[in-house]
Write an enzyme that holds these catalytic residues in place. Structure first.
Site, PDB file in Angstrom:
ATOM      1  N   PHE A   1      43.456  46.160  36.200  1.00  0.00           N
ATOM      2  CA  PHE A   1      44.391  45.710  35.167  1.00  0.00           C
ATOM      3  C   PHE A   1      44.446  44.183  35.022  1.00  0.00           C
ATOM      4  O   PHE A   1      45.498  43.617  34.713  1.00  0.00           O
ATOM      5  CB  PHE A   1      45.795  46.279  35.421  1.00  0.00           C
ATOM      6  CG  PHE A   1      45.783  47.674  35.965  1.00  0.00           C
ATOM      7  CD1 PHE A   1      45.081  48.675  35.313  1.00  0.00           C
ATOM      8  CD2 PHE A   1      46.437  47.997  37.144  1.00  0.00           C
ATOM      9  CE1 PHE A   1      45.046  49.973  35.810  1.00  0.00           C
ATOM     10  CE2 PHE A   1      46.402  49.282  37.664  1.00  0.00           C
ATOM     11  CZ  PHE A   1      45.703  50.271  36.992  1.00  0.00           C
ATOM     12  N   CYS A   2      43.314  43.516  35.255  1.00  0.00           N
ATOM     13  CA  CYS A   2      43.231  42.053  35.088  1.00  0.00           C
ATOM     14  C   CYS A   2      44.235  41.323  35.974  1.00  0.00           C
ATOM     15  O   CYS A   2      44.714  40.251  35.625  1.00  0.00           O
ATOM     16  CB  CYS A   2      43.436  41.648  33.631  1.00  0.00           C
ATOM     17  SG  CYS A   2      42.239  42.353  32.493  1.00  0.00           S
ATOM     18  N   ASN A   3      44.570  41.916  37.115  1.00  0.00           N
ATOM     19  CA  ASN A   3      45.540  41.321  38.036  1.00  0.00           C
ATOM     20  C   ASN A   3      44.960  41.384  39.450  1.00  0.00           C
ATOM     21  O   ASN A   3      45.337  42.230  40.254  1.00  0.00           O
ATOM     22  CB  ASN A   3      46.874  42.071  37.960  1.00  0.00           C
ATOM     23  CG  ASN A   3      47.994  41.363  38.700  1.00  0.00           C
ATOM     24  OD1 ASN A   3      47.778  40.695  39.701  1.00  0.00           O
ATOM     25  ND2 ASN A   3      49.214  41.533  38.215  1.00  0.00           N
TER      26      ASN A   3
END
Length: 494
Positions: free
Chosen positions: A410-412
């Site tokens: 999730f791009c985290n």
């Protein structure tokens, strides 16, 4: 291990039967009318953290406006451009009204998205050796990327770690990071100077775990001389952000996250005092008052238009105003209540599921209850032997069953590293320089998975959505022998 399927357990207290859920019945009425397209073809939408969904009224309003008027580039001076410019400024005022921001204190800069808002701050902020960037591990890559601007200016970059099974940030660690390098001033509030002594960036709500980080950190950091960038992209769709109470220097938003439409439009809400201290590294059409080629000089615009590159999306910005009025008419607090009920119910039911051997079916990343969290639930399924079900397999099987959800990290990366137990030591001792794919990275780190499953609720979510997913989880993964002999596509990105 037998592959015989057990009949799904009957939900205990169905969330739809509670009085609290009944108090949010307006959303069910809207689902049957304005959002009825969500129920076509037997699909179930559970990716509100990725994007909100548009109501029929929003699309109709856009069409009606375009067919009833004529609008052109606001940079021109004629009746059609003035009509467009008037709608743009009306949208700007609507944003301030929605967030209860004083127009003498805050400006609205329209951007392509929240990422564009973060970039505007990063490229123009006055980083330096004595002006650091402090970030939480739990940040979207659009915020993490600001560190490249800071490092280019030789500014210190400090991260505040996540701790405990809930993957939260300890306030004492925030204070320590803000105070680092300041000797005897550690932990002490300072009178804020006209030029801030650093930038603190964090999300109001994690896009990975749903954890809601304290808004009180805004004032805590500002008292210590920092500007604060608050990423509100995951928070604002289902929570009230009142800028008359909480006053960060910069707030980053994407409108499609709030109400689905329009896409390609976001905003940077900035305190005018902080905006005036930004120094852009370039200029573009619409951002300058005057410029000379032969004289080699330019004079930037002195207001928010100095940060809006080129021609704004003037045909879609009025849709932002309509979307805000639409969300306001439903009630952010009503949406917040509905989403909280569904999230708490699903967490309770998922964490109670056990294989026949007593082992849990689900491992949740972040809080396992509804306390101080939003409507995002990240987890992995487990086989009866405790091994993880590959998130790519869940993506395939859930899609085939009609569910729209998200898998991956999730791009985290900070939250993912904490969730999957990836230590700094393992990252430093493992040679990742020649790992060209995500799967090669995982193999080098000896990790069983590269991501999680994320289910998220939003404005138009109903009890039926949550119950359908629970039934799918039980019937598909409970007491399932594994791993499945399925060829899975390689992981492309994180």
């Amino acid at each position: 291990m037998t592959t015989e399927k057990r009949a799904p357990a009957t939900p205990g207290a169905r969330v739809a039967a509670t009085d609290a859920y009944a108090s949010t019945a307006r959303i069910d009425e809207l689902r049957a009318t304005e959002y009825r397209h969500l129920d076509r073809d037997g699909r179930t939408y559970l990716d509100y953290a990725g994007s909100g969904v548009a109501a029929r009224a929003q699309v109709v309003a856009h069409q009606d406006r375009l067919l009833s008027g004529l609008y052109s580039n606001p940079h021109s001076e004629n009746p059609t451009s003035e009509a467009a410019g008037s709608l743009v400024e009306s949208a700007r005022r609507a944003v301030l009204d929605f967030f209860r921001a004083d127009p003498t204190e805050y400006a609205v800069v329209f951007t392509p998205n929240a990422t564009g808002a973060c970039r505007l701050v990063g490229e123009a902020y006055g980083f330096g050796r004595g002006c650091p960037l402090v970030l939480t591990w739990d940040n979207h890559n659009s915020v993490n990327g600001i560190r490249e601007y800071a490092r280019a200016a030789r500014a210190p970059v400090r991260y505040v770690p996540l701790a405990g099974p809930d993957l939260r940030v300890a306030e004492s660690d925030v204070v320590a990071a803000l105070a680092a390098g300041r000797g005897g001033l550690a932990g002490r509030p300072q009178w804020r100077r006209s030029g801030a002594s650093g930038l603190f960036a964090y999300p109001a709500q994690s896009n990975f775990t749903g954890v809601q980080h304290p808004l009180g950190w805004v004032e805590l950091a500002r008292q210590r001389g920092y500007d604060v960038l608050l990423d509100a992209a995951a928070f604002a769709p289902t929570n009230r952000l009142d800028l008359s109470v909480v006053q960060p220097d910069f707030v980053c938003l994407s409108w499609y996250k709030l109400f689905g439409y329009p896409t390609g439009v976001g905003a940077l809400l900035a305190r005018r005092e902080a905006l005036a201290r930004l120094r852009r590294p370039w200029f573009a059409g619409g951002t300058i008052r005057a410029v000379s080629v032969q004289g080699d000089w330019h004079q930037p615009m002195g207001d928010e238009s100095g940060f809006e590159d080129g021609t704004l999306n003037f045909l879609s910005l009025p849709d932002v105003e309509f979307g805000l009025r639409w969300l306001d008419s439903i009630g952010v607090d009503l949406v917040h209540t509905r989403v909280g009920l569904l999230t708490g119910w699903l967490l309770e039911r998922l964490t109670a599921l056990r294989h026949r051997n007593g082992r849990p079916l689900v491992h949740v990343y972040g809080p396992s209850t509804g306390d101080a969290r939003g409507g995002t639930v990240a987890f992995n399924f487990r086989y009866p032997d405790g091994s993880l079900v590959d998130e790519r397999l869940v993506a395939l099987e859930s899609s085939a069953a009609g569910f729209a959800l998200r898998t991956g990290c999730f791009c985290n990366p900070g939250a993912a590293e904490a969730a999957f137990g990836i230590s700094r030591r393992s990252l430093r001792r493992t040679n990742l320089a020649h790992a060209g794919t995500i799967d090669q990275h995982l193999a080098a780190l000896r990790l069983p998975t590269g991501g999680a499953v994320r289910v998220s609720f939003g404005l138009a979510s109903t009890a039926a959505d949550a119950e359908r997913f629970l039934a799918f989880a039980e019937s598909t993964y409970l007491d399932r022998a594994g791993p499945a002999d399925v060829r899975l596509a390689p992981r492309i990105r994180c």
